[in-house]
Design a protein around this motif. Structure first.
Motif, mmCIF file in Angstrom:
data_model
loop_
_atom_site.group_PDB
_atom_site.id
_atom_site.type_symbol
_atom_site.label_atom_id
_atom_site.label_comp_id
_atom_site.label_asym_id
_atom_site.label_seq_id
_atom_site.Cartn_x
_atom_site.Cartn_y
_atom_site.Cartn_z
ATOM 1 N N ASN A 1 4.576 8.775 -0.066
ATOM 2 C CA ASN A 1 3.194 8.406 0.244
ATOM 3 C C ASN A 1 2.471 7.857 -0.978
ATOM 4 N N VAL A 2 2.641 8.522 -2.118
ATOM 5 C CA VAL A 2 2.001 8.079 -3.359
ATOM 6 C C VAL A 2 2.500 6.687 -3.740
ATOM 7 N N LEU A 3 3.797 6.451 -3.622
ATOM 8 C CA LEU A 3 4.347 5.138 -3.959
ATOM 9 C C LEU A 3 3.785 4.048 -3.043
ATOM 10 N N GLY A 4 3.582 4.365 -1.772
ATOM 11 C CA GLY A 4 2.980 3.402 -0.843
ATOM 12 C C GLY A 4 1.555 3.058 -1.242
ATOM 13 N N VAL A 5 0.788 4.069 -1.616
ATOM 14 C CA VAL A 5 -0.597 3.850 -2.050
ATOM 15 C C VAL A 5 -0.619 3.023 -3.328
ATOM 16 N N ILE A 6 0.251 3.357 -4.269
ATOM 17 C CA ILE A 6 0.300 2.637 -5.543
ATOM 18 C C ILE A 6 0.660 1.176 -5.317
ATOM 19 N N ARG A 7 1.626 0.923 -4.458
ATOM 20 C CA ARG A 7 2.028 -0.476 -4.199
ATOM 21 C C ARG A 7 0.888 -1.258 -3.570
ATOM 22 N N GLY B 1 8.461 -6.005 -8.544
ATOM 23 C CA GLY B 1 8.523 -5.778 -7.103
ATOM 24 C C GLY B 1 7.459 -4.822 -6.589
ATOM 25 N N GLY B 2 6.717 -4.187 -7.491
ATOM 26 C CA GLY B 2 5.600 -3.358 -7.067
ATOM 27 C C GLY B 2 5.843 -1.862 -7.036
ATOM 28 N N TRP B 3 6.760 -1.360 -7.828
ATOM 29 C CA TRP B 3 6.956 0.087 -7.910
ATOM 30 C C TRP B 3 6.785 0.519 -9.365
ATOM 31 N N PRO B 4 6.321 1.759 -9.553
ATOM 32 C CA PRO B 4 6.109 2.269 -10.911
ATOM 33 C C PRO B 4 7.427 2.471 -11.646
ATOM 34 N N THR C 1 14.783 3.362 -10.699
ATOM 35 C CA THR C 1 13.771 2.536 -11.344
ATOM 36 C C THR C 1 14.036 1.040 -11.194
ATOM 37 N N SER C 2 15.264 0.662 -10.891
ATOM 38 C CA SER C 2 15.588 -0.760 -10.733
ATOM 39 C C SER C 2 15.160 -1.312 -9.374
ATOM 40 N N SER C 3 14.995 -0.423 -8.382
ATOM 41 C CA SER C 3 14.653 -0.893 -7.035
ATOM 42 C C SER C 3 13.470 -0.171 -6.412
ATOM 43 N N GLY C 4 13.039 0.930 -6.994
ATOM 44 C CA GLY C 4 11.961 1.718 -6.411
ATOM 45 C C GLY C 4 12.417 2.609 -5.269
ATOM 46 N N ARG C 5 13.706 2.670 -5.036
ATOM 47 C CA ARG C 5 14.261 3.473 -3.949
ATOM 48 C C ARG C 5 14.184 4.960 -4.278
#
Length: 140
Positions: free
Chosen positions: A32-38, A73-76, A127-131
């Protein structure tokens, strides 16, 4: 004795399941946090560093404002590719108290941060894909 053994087995089995649920809850919270951050990253024009502001009506402290580096790509991503970088990243995303509750590892071959809970369940953040991958501690 037999009844007490049965009750003890049931209790400690339940404690293990609670530990697994705890890291599973954190896995869902991380997603959820990653979705908000993106979303914030896109709204703010896709900056290289994004300001995170976790203030609420109850906390109006500057300590709840931090920055995180962002991948194209939009991930921390961690500021440094190390255990310390992974620990700092999860602290920014889920809070310092959570970062202190888990064992943090970094795999330099895959670029993955791994956060291992007390009962062996873990969250792997690539960290390379945000997965984000949730692994149970069952069968350890």
């Amino acid at each position: 004795m037999l009844v007490l053994s049965y009750l003890a087995f049931g209790y400690f089995g339940g404690v293990n399941q609670v530990g697994q649920r705890s890291i599973q809850v954190e896995h869902n919270r991380l997603l959820n946090v990653l979705g908000v951050i993106r979303s914030q990253w896109q709204i703010q024009g896709k900056p290289e560093r994004l300001q995170l502001d976790w203030r609420s009506d109850l906390t109006d402290s500057a300590e709840t404002i931090s920055y995180v580096s962002m991948a194209t790509g939009g991930w921390p991503i961690p500021d440094e590719t190390s255990v310390a970088g992974c620990r700092e990243l999860i602290g920014e995303l889920l809070g310092l108290s959570y970062a202190k509750q888990v064992v943090t590892k970094f795999n330099s071959n895959t670029g993955a941060c791994r956060y291992i809970g007390e009962e062996g369940g873990s969250i792997s953040y690539q960290t390379s894909s945000g997965r984000v991958i949730f692994l149970t501690g069952l069968g350890k």
